[in-house]
Design an enzyme around this catalytic site. Structure first.
Site, PDB file in Angstrom:
ATOM      1  N   SER A  22      41.417  32.583  47.170  1.00 43.73           N
ATOM      2  CA  SER A  22      40.077  32.852  46.634  1.00 43.73           C
ATOM      3  C   SER A  22      39.470  31.612  46.008  1.00 43.73           C
ATOM      4  O   SER A  22      38.246  31.429  46.033  1.00 43.73           O
ATOM      5  CB  SER A  22      40.144  33.937  45.553  1.00 43.73           C
ATOM      6  OG  SER A  22      40.185  35.220  46.102  1.00 43.73           O
ATOM      7  N   ASN A  46      46.862  35.872  50.353  1.00 37.49           N
ATOM      8  CA  ASN A  46      47.925  35.422  49.438  1.00 37.49           C
ATOM      9  C   ASN A  46      49.256  36.134  49.650  1.00 37.49           C
ATOM     10  O   ASN A  46      49.994  36.388  48.704  1.00 37.49           O
ATOM     11  CB  ASN A  46      47.496  35.663  47.987  1.00 37.49           C
ATOM     12  CG  ASN A  46      46.261  34.898  47.600  1.00 37.49           C
ATOM     13  OD1 ASN A  46      45.994  33.840  48.141  1.00 37.49           O
ATOM     14  ND2 ASN A  46      45.497  35.435  46.674  1.00 37.49           N
ATOM     15  N   HIS A  51      36.245  37.500  38.748  1.00 40.14           N
ATOM     16  CA  HIS A  51      36.602  36.859  40.015  1.00 40.14           C
ATOM     17  C   HIS A  51      35.379  36.219  40.668  1.00 40.14           C
ATOM     18  O   HIS A  51      35.391  35.034  41.025  1.00 40.14           O
ATOM     19  CB  HIS A  51      37.234  37.900  40.945  1.00 40.14           C
ATOM     20  CG  HIS A  51      37.798  37.338  42.211  1.00 40.14           C
ATOM     21  ND1 HIS A  51      37.083  37.280  43.385  1.00 40.14           N
ATOM     22  CD2 HIS A  51      39.017  36.815  42.496  1.00 40.14           C
ATOM     23  CE1 HIS A  51      37.834  36.753  44.337  1.00 40.14           C
ATOM     24  NE2 HIS A  51      39.021  36.466  43.827  1.00 40.14           N
ATOM     25  N   ASP A 105      31.500  39.365  46.831  1.00 39.68           N
ATOM     26  CA  ASP A 105      32.688  39.395  45.987  1.00 39.68           C
ATOM     27  C   ASP A 105      32.538  40.525  44.979  1.00 39.68           C
ATOM     28  O   ASP A 105      31.820  41.499  45.223  1.00 39.68           O
ATOM     29  CB  ASP A 105      32.804  38.042  45.259  1.00 39.68           C
ATOM     30  CG  ASP A 105      34.237  37.689  44.887  1.00 39.68           C
ATOM     31  OD1 ASP A 105      34.802  38.376  44.028  1.00 39.68           O
ATOM     32  OD2 ASP A 105      34.766  36.722  45.461  1.00 39.68           O
TER      33      ASP A 105
END
Length: 526
Positions: free
Chosen positions: A414, A346, A255, A187
Site C-alpha cells: 500500500s 502482502n 490508510h 481507498d
C-alpha cells in the site's frame, strides 16, 4: 463459491522443463531401454515445445490476455446475501421473471458497466444463486467480493523520507515538481483538512457553491449542481456510506490519508513533509470502511474517478477473488486513458501462481507494484511475480500523513504503490499525450537494476523517477536498464516475449512431422 475448472497450469508445465536436459529418461521416470530412437526424438521436441509455449507462452504484461473470472481461489471473501449480475441481452420480462423466481431485489446499479447489485431475499446461498443465474443465460453473475487495504503495521523506526530519495526524486524535481493533474486515491477516506494535504485537494468547481476553493458547509446545498449523479461531491465521494464526504474518522481513514501524503503532501510549504508531487489535485474516493470494501463499491469508485477527470488512480487494496465487475471497471479506466496503479499484496506469495486483484488484471493500464525496504531487498511481506508484477518501490517504514494533522510510518505494498502513482503523474505532466501503456513501459524500462528483484518483478528493479522523466523529456535513457530475468531451465526468460517459443515450434514441425504416420507408443517389456 463456484467450483473451478480443471486445466493445465504453468506449474504443471514445469514438469516438462525438468525433462529438458541431462537425461530425459531418468528425470521423467522412463526406463532407459524402453524408447526407440524415433520416439525419443519426437518426445524431446514435444517437451521443448511445451516448455516454451506452456510455461511462458511468449506472453507478458506487455500483451493483454483474455481475463477468465472462473480461475480463482476457493477461499475468497464476499458480501453475504448479495450477487452482482449483468443480464446481458435478456428482455425486461425475462429479467423480471428471474428476479421473482430467485427472490432477488435490486439494490444499486452501475449503468456504465451494466451491472446490478442484488440482494438475495431467500435462504439460498450465494453459490446456488450464482449458478441458477448462469443457468438462466445472464451475461455474468458473481459474488460481491470484499477487498482489503494492503497494509502491514510496524513500529516507526525507519528513516522518514528514504523512499523519495531511493526513487531519485530530487533530480526529477529539477524537471517538474507537480501541476494541474488529478490523481484519484481509491481507498478508505482521506483527511482533506490535514494542514499538509488541504492545499492539494481536488475541487469539483461546479459543487463549490461559494467558489472559495475549499469544502465547507456552504457547499452542502443538497443539490447535484453539476449533474453527475452525486450530490455535493466537492472533494470526492464516499461510496462505502453513500455520502459526499469522503472521510469518516481518524480510525477508519488513516490508510487513505497516509497514501495521499506519499502522492501529494504539499511541497515547499514549510511544514511536515512533501509528497512525490509538490502540487497535485488529489481526488478522494472512499469505498473501504473498517477492514474492507466490496467490489460493487470499488467499481463505482473507479467509474466515478474516470468520469470526473482523474488521469491516475492509486489502488492500495485487493483480494484473491476474480471479479468481472471489477475487471470491467479497470477496463473502463483503460479505455478512458487512466493509469491504474495497484499494490501487489502482502501475502508473501507469487502472483503468477495465485492472483491478487486488481493488480493481476491483464490490462495495459495496470501497473502492479511490489514493496522494497531501505536496503533494496524485497520486503518480507510483499507479493511478487515476474509476469504479473511490473515494478517495485519503497514500502517499508514509509513516513507520511495521518489524520488530525499527525504523521507516522506504515509498511505495505500500500505504501509502495503511491510512490509509483506519483511518478506516473509526473510523467503525464511532462507529456500529457502519453498512453497508460507507455507510462507503464517507461516505468519498467527505466527502473534501477536490483539483483534481489531480478526474478521477482518484470522490471527486475526499483523505479527511478529521474530516469523516467529524462526518457519522456529528452528521449534518452529509455532503453531497459535492468537485464531480463534469469533464464529458466530451458533457457527461456520468464515474463518476456521470447523467440524461443517460435524456435521450438519450428523444431517440432521439422523433426516430428516426418514421423507423423508412426504411432506414438512405447514397447511393452514382457
Amino acid at each position: 463459491m463456484l467450483s473451478l475448472p480443471i486445466s493445465i497450469s504453468r506449474n504443471d508445465a514445469s514438469f516438462f522443463c525438468r525433462c529438458c536436459v541431462h537425461g530425459m529418461q531418468r528425470r521423467c521416470g522412463m526406463g532407459e531401454n524402453v524408447m526407440n530412437r524415433s520416439i525419443l526424438l519426437r518426445l524431446a521436441t514435444l517437451v521443448f515445445t511445451l516448455c516454451a509455449l506452456l510455461l511462458f507462452g511468449g506472453v507478458s504484461r506487455g500483451t493483454e490476455r483474455q481475463f477468465d473470472t472462473l480461475h480463482e481461489p476457493v477461499h475468497s471473501e464476499y458480501v453475504p446475501g448479495e450477487v452482482l449480475v449483468n443480464f446481458g441481452s435478456l428482455t425486461r420480462e425475462a429479467i423480471r421473471s428471474i428476479k421473482t423466481s430467485l427472490a432477488l431485489r435490486t439494490l444499486e446499479q452501475i449503468p456504465t458497466l451494466k451491472v446490478e447489485r442484488l440482494v438475495i431475499e431467500s435462504e439460498r446461498s450465494v453459490n446456488d444463486v450464482v449458478l441458477a443465474l448462469l443457468d438462466r443465460g445472464v451475461a455474468f453473475a458473481e459474488p460481491n467480493y470484499i477487498r482489503h487495504p494492503t497494509l502491514v503495521p510496524n513500529d516507526p523506526d525507519f528513516d522518514r523520507l528514504y523512499g523519495l530519495e531511493k526513487i531519485g526524486i530530487e533530480a526529477a524535481w529539477e524537471v517538474v515538481t507537480g501541476g494541474e493533474i488529478v490523481v484519484a486515491v481509491i481507498d478508505s477516506g482521506g483527511d482533506f483538512t490535514h494542514p499538509d494535504l488541504g492545499g492539494n485537494n481536488w475541487i469539483n468547481a461546479a459543487e463549490d457553491i461559494n467558489d472559495n476553493g475549499i469544502f465547507d458547509n456552504e457547499d452542502l446545498n443538497g443539490i447535484d449542481d453539476d449533474g453527475n449523479g452525486y450530490i455535493d461531491d466537492v472533494v470526492g465521494y464516499n461510496f462505502a456510506e453513500d455520502t459526499p464526504i469522503p472521510y469518516t474518522s481518524a480510525g477508519d481513514d488513516f490508510h487513505g490519508t497516509h497514501v495521499s501524503g506519499t502522492i501529494g503532501a504539499v511541497g515547499n510549504n514549510g511544514i511536515g513533509i512533501t509528497g512525490v508531487l509538490w502540487d497535485v489535485r488529489i481526488m478522494r474516493v472512499k469505498f473501504i470502511s473498517g477492514a474492507g470494501g466490496s467490489d460493487f463499491d470499488a467499481a463505482q469508485a473507479i467509474v466515478y474517478a474516470v468520469d470526473n477527470g482523474a488521469r491516475v488512480s492509486n489502488n492500495s487494496w485487493g483480494g484473491s477473488g476474480a471479479s468481472t465487475t471489477l475487471a470491467n471497471a479497470v477496463k473502463y479506466a483503460r479505455d478512458n486513458g487512466m493509469v491504474f496503479v495497484a499494490a501487489a499484496g502482502n501475502s508473501r506469495t507469487n502472483n503468477d501462481r495465485l492472483s491478487f486483484y486488481p493488480a493481476a488484471y491483464p490490462y495495459s493500464n495496470v501497473v502492479a507494484v511490489a514493496a522494497t525496504d531501505a536496503n533494496d531487498r524485497l520486503a518480507p511481506f510483499s507479493n511478487y511475480g515476474v509476469r504479473t508484477v511490473d515494478v517495485a518501490a519503497p514500502g517499508v517504514g514509509i513516513y507520511s500523513t495521518f489524520p488530525d494533522g499527525e504523521y507516522g510510518e506504515l509498511d505495505g505494498t500500500s505504501m509502495a504503490s503511491p510512490h509509483v502513482a506519483g511518478v506516473a503523474a509526473l510523467l503525464l505532466l511532462a507529456d500529457p499525450d502519453l498512453t497508460p501503456k507507455e507510462v507503464r513501459d517507461i516505468l519498467v524500462n527505466t527502473s534501477d537494476p536490483i539483483s534481489a528483484l531480478g526474478t521477482k518483478v518484470q522490471a527486475a528493479g526499483r523505479i527511478n523517477a529521474a530516469r523516467a522523466l529524462e526518457c519522456v523529456t529528452t528521449g534518452e535513457n529509455c532503453e531497459r536498464q535492468a537485464p531480463l530475468p534469469d533464464p529458466g531451465r530451458c533457457g527461456i526468460v520468464p515474463g518476456a516475449s521470447n523467440p524461443a517459443g517460435l524456435f521450438f515450434l519450428l523444431l517440432t514441425l521439422l523433426l516430428f512431422l516426418p514421423f507423423r504416420l508412426l504411432p506414438l507408443r512405447l514397447p511393452v517389456r514382457r
